[in-house]
Design a protein around this motif. Sequence first.
Motif, PDB file in Angstrom:
ATOM      1  N   ARG A  50       0.827  -1.201   0.000  1.00  0.00           N
ATOM      2  CA  ARG A  50       0.000   0.000   0.000  1.00  0.00           C
ATOM      3  C   ARG A  50       0.871   1.266   0.000  1.00  0.00           C
ATOM      4  N   ARG A  51       1.951   1.259   0.785  1.00  0.00           N
ATOM      5  CA  ARG A  51       2.865   2.410   0.799  1.00  0.00           C
ATOM      6  C   ARG A  51       3.543   2.587  -0.563  1.00  0.00           C
ATOM      7  N   ALA A  52       3.974   1.502  -1.178  1.00  0.00           N
ATOM      8  CA  ALA A  52       4.597   1.576  -2.507  1.00  0.00           C
ATOM      9  C   ALA A  52       3.595   2.092  -3.536  1.00  0.00           C
ATOM     10  N   LEU A  59       3.957  10.149  -7.207  1.00  0.00           N
ATOM     11  CA  LEU A  59       5.011  10.595  -8.110  1.00  0.00           C
ATOM     12  C   LEU A  59       4.489  10.776  -9.534  1.00  0.00           C
ATOM     13  N   MET A  60       3.642   9.873  -9.990  1.00  0.00           N
ATOM     14  CA  MET A  60       3.181   9.897 -11.375  1.00  0.00           C
ATOM     15  C   MET A  60       1.906  10.724 -11.575  1.00  0.00           C
ATOM     16  N   ALA A  61       1.341  11.277 -10.489  1.00  0.00           N
ATOM     17  CA  ALA A  61       0.102  12.046 -10.601  1.00  0.00           C
ATOM     18  C   ALA A  61       0.306  13.243 -11.518  1.00  0.00           C
ATOM     19  N   ARG A  62      -0.574  13.392 -12.466  1.00  0.00           N
ATOM     20  CA  ARG A  62      -0.567  14.508 -13.416  1.00  0.00           C
ATOM     21  C   ARG A  62       0.754  14.638 -14.166  1.00  0.00           C
ATOM     22  N   ARG A  63       1.427  13.537 -14.397  1.00  0.00           N
ATOM     23  CA  ARG A  63       2.671  13.532 -15.184  1.00  0.00           C
ATOM     24  C   ARG A  63       2.379  12.889 -16.524  1.00  0.00           C
ATOM     25  N   GLY A  64       3.083  13.350 -17.516  1.00  0.00           N
ATOM     26  CA  GLY A  64       2.906  12.792 -18.837  1.00  0.00           C
ATOM     27  C   GLY A  64       2.255  13.815 -19.735  1.00  0.00           C
ATOM     28  N   PRO A  65       1.907  13.470 -20.920  1.00  0.00           N
ATOM     29  CA  PRO A  65       2.077  12.144 -21.494  1.00  0.00           C
ATOM     30  C   PRO A  65       3.542  11.874 -21.844  1.00  0.00           C
ATOM     31  N   VAL A 148       2.725   2.342 -15.348  1.00  0.00           N
ATOM     32  CA  VAL A 148       3.988   1.852 -14.812  1.00  0.00           C
ATOM     33  C   VAL A 148       3.617   0.808 -13.762  1.00  0.00           C
ATOM     34  N   LEU A 149       4.135  -0.405 -13.934  1.00  0.00           N
ATOM     35  CA  LEU A 149       3.762  -1.530 -13.076  1.00  0.00           C
ATOM     36  C   LEU A 149       4.997  -2.030 -12.335  1.00  0.00           C
ATOM     37  N   LEU A 150       4.874  -2.175 -11.012  1.00  0.00           N
ATOM     38  CA  LEU A 150       5.940  -2.749 -10.194  1.00  0.00           C
ATOM     39  C   LEU A 150       5.494  -4.154  -9.804  1.00  0.00           C
ATOM     40  N   GLN A 151       6.282  -5.159 -10.201  1.00  0.00           N
ATOM     41  CA  GLN A 151       5.938  -6.555  -9.955  1.00  0.00           C
ATOM     42  C   GLN A 151       6.955  -7.192  -9.021  1.00  0.00           C
ATOM     43  N   GLY A 152       6.469  -8.079  -8.182  1.00  0.00           N
ATOM     44  CA  GLY A 152       7.349  -8.823  -7.290  1.00  0.00           C
ATOM     45  C   GLY A 152       7.399 -10.272  -7.714  1.00  0.00           C
ATOM     46  N   PRO A 160       1.581  -8.353  -8.886  1.00  0.00           N
ATOM     47  CA  PRO A 160       1.715  -6.895  -8.902  1.00  0.00           C
ATOM     48  C   PRO A 160       1.843  -6.347  -7.482  1.00  0.00           C
ATOM     49  N   LEU A 161       2.801  -5.454  -7.277  1.00  0.00           N
ATOM     50  CA  LEU A 161       2.971  -4.782  -5.994  1.00  0.00           C
ATOM     51  C   LEU A 161       2.327  -3.402  -6.027  1.00  0.00           C
ATOM     52  N   ALA A 162       2.518  -2.698  -7.141  1.00  0.00           N
ATOM     53  CA  ALA A 162       1.970  -1.350  -7.288  1.00  0.00           C
ATOM     54  C   ALA A 162       1.844  -1.027  -8.769  1.00  0.00           C
ATOM     55  N   ALA A 163       0.905  -0.167  -9.075  1.00  0.00           N
ATOM     56  CA  ALA A 163       0.709   0.269 -10.460  1.00  0.00           C
ATOM     57  C   ALA A 163       0.276   1.724 -10.445  1.00  0.00           C
ATOM     58  N   ALA A 164       0.809   2.493 -11.380  1.00  0.00           N
ATOM     59  CA  ALA A 164       0.430   3.902 -11.495  1.00  0.00           C
ATOM     60  C   ALA A 164       0.065   4.188 -12.939  1.00  0.00           C
ATOM     61  N   ARG A 165      -1.121   4.720 -13.119  1.00  0.00           N
ATOM     62  CA  ARG A 165      -1.547   5.111 -14.464  1.00  0.00           C
ATOM     63  C   ARG A 165      -0.879   6.425 -14.819  1.00  0.00           C
ATOM     64  N   VAL A 166      -0.535   6.578 -16.073  1.00  0.00           N
ATOM     65  CA  VAL A 166       0.117   7.780 -16.574  1.00  0.00           C
ATOM     66  C   VAL A 166      -0.898   8.556 -17.392  1.00  0.00           C
ATOM     67  N   TRP A 167      -0.872   9.862 -17.226  1.00  0.00           N
ATOM     68  CA  TRP A 167      -1.785  10.695 -17.977  1.00  0.00           C
ATOM     69  C   TRP A 167      -1.500  10.571 -19.461  1.00  0.00           C
ATOM     70  N   VAL A 168      -2.556  10.391 -20.258  1.00  0.00           N
ATOM     71  CA  VAL A 168      -2.426  10.215 -21.703  1.00  0.00           C
ATOM     72  C   VAL A 168      -3.341  11.207 -22.392  1.00  0.00           C
ATOM     73  N   GLU A 169      -2.821  11.892 -23.417  1.00  0.00           N
ATOM     74  CA  GLU A 169      -3.661  12.781 -24.212  1.00  0.00           C
ATOM     75  C   GLU A 169      -4.556  11.947 -25.106  1.00  0.00           C
ATOM     76  N   GLU A 170      -5.815  12.254 -25.082  1.00  0.00           N
ATOM     77  CA  GLU A 170      -6.774  11.565 -25.952  1.00  0.00           C
ATOM     78  C   GLU A 170      -7.118  12.485 -27.118  1.00  0.00           C
ATOM     79  N   PRO A 171      -7.458  11.913 -28.270  1.00  0.00           N
ATOM     80  CA  PRO A 171      -7.837  12.757 -29.406  1.00  0.00           C
ATOM     81  C   PRO A 171      -9.117  13.535 -29.109  1.00  0.00           C
ATOM     82  N   ALA A 172      -9.308  14.642 -29.831  1.00  0.00           N
ATOM     83  CA  ALA A 172     -10.463  15.508 -29.590  1.00  0.00           C
ATOM     84  C   ALA A 172     -11.784  14.782 -29.812  1.00  0.00           C
TER      85      ALA A 172
END
Length: 185
Positions: A50-52, A59-65, A148-152, A160-172
């Motif tokens: 949960r901490r990871a 860290l990955m919040a509002r980062r990207g694309p 981004v997926l962290l696997q043990g 899976p230990l942790a996963a963070a979705r990355v912001w992606v631009e979608e087409p209009a």
Amino acid sequence: MNDDGYTLAEMLAALAILGLAFGGLTQGARVIGQLQTKAAATARTTADDRRAQAALESLMARRGPFTSDGRGAFQGTASGFTFDCEAGRCGVEVVKAQDRAWLVIHQGGQQQRIVLSAPNAAFAYVDATGSSPIWPNAQARPTALTTVLLQGAGPGGSRPLAAARVWVEEPANCVFDAIAQGCRA
């Protein structure tokens, strides 16, 4: 014959019954102790995961694309990743020492260490073409990093230990599909 006391056979039977009861209670206490130990280990593992998860999401919040043609300057390997951020260069690495592993987060000159529940942890990067241990990988057309997926890895396989979705631009003209978690044509 006198009925005033117990016979030797009755006394031995009573002692045998008491011995069986005491043995059963001792075995029951041992089993309960083992279950408590396993429950505590599971609780520690869950808290570590949960901490990871929280640290990676933060860290990955509002980062990207981040795209495979270099947008966002994201570089990832199985042992960690780096990318451009407002603090200069941010990144994460898995550091292994003896039988433990730590998630070390570098952000703005500061470092945060989080114990991982699996001693053999590695990153994987998910985009439209699938999952890969490195990113960007060689592809004919540019793709966007989505997760981004962290696997043990352990004796029972990887989990899976942790996963963070990355912001992606979608087409209009995107029609968002909540089940597929992406645009539908």
